[in-house]
Design a protein around this motif. Structure first.
Motif, PDB file in Angstrom:
ATOM      1  N   ARG A   1       0.872  -1.331   0.055  1.00  0.00           N
ATOM      2  CA  ARG A   1       0.228   0.070   0.126  1.00  0.00           C
ATOM      3  C   ARG A   1       0.881   1.227   0.008  1.00  0.00           C
ATOM      4  NH1 ARG A   1      -4.575  -1.256   4.505  1.00  0.00           N
ATOM      5  NH2 ARG A   1      -5.785  -2.946   3.562  1.00  0.00           N
ATOM      6  N   THR A   2       1.836   1.162   0.801  1.00  0.00           N
ATOM      7  CA  THR A   2       2.706   2.339   1.005  1.00  0.00           C
ATOM      8  C   THR A   2       3.669   2.659  -0.511  1.00  0.00           C
ATOM      9  OG1 THR A   2       3.022   1.906   3.284  1.00  0.00           O
ATOM     10  CG2 THR A   2       4.631   3.457   2.193  1.00  0.00           C
TER      11      THR A   2
ATOM     12  N   ASP B   1       1.281   4.183  -2.959  1.00  0.00           N
ATOM     13  CA  ASP B   1       0.927   5.448  -2.506  1.00  0.00           C
ATOM     14  C   ASP B   1       2.024   6.580  -3.228  1.00  0.00           C
ATOM     15  OD1 ASP B   1      -1.440   4.895  -1.486  1.00  0.00           O
ATOM     16  OD2 ASP B   1      -0.563   5.174   0.528  1.00  0.00           O
TER      17      ASP B   1
END
Length: 67
Positions: free
Chosen positions: A37-38, A41
């Protein structure tokens, strides 16, 4: 070496943010999921790789009906 160790060595900032996300989730998000997820992003161009590793391999599925 484990995937987590490679991630820490090659991308420490992403790993740090992922570790914080995993800690803040109180155990509901694994480090692996938090790292992906990071990473997405910060690097949206890597979106095609997001699902890599989330699908079980054929040998990991015990139930033949699930295949």
């Amino acid at each position: 070496m484990s995937t987590s160790l490679w991630r820490w060595l090659l991308s420490p900032l992403t790993s740090w943010r992922a570790w914080r996300l995993a800690q803040d989730s109180k155990g509901t998000v694994s480090f692996d999921v938090a790292w992906r997820r990071t990473r997405i992003d910060r690097h949206p161009d890597e979106m095609p790789y997001q699902q890599h590793g989330h699908l079980a391999a054929d040998k990991e599925i015990e139930d033949p009906a699930a295949r």
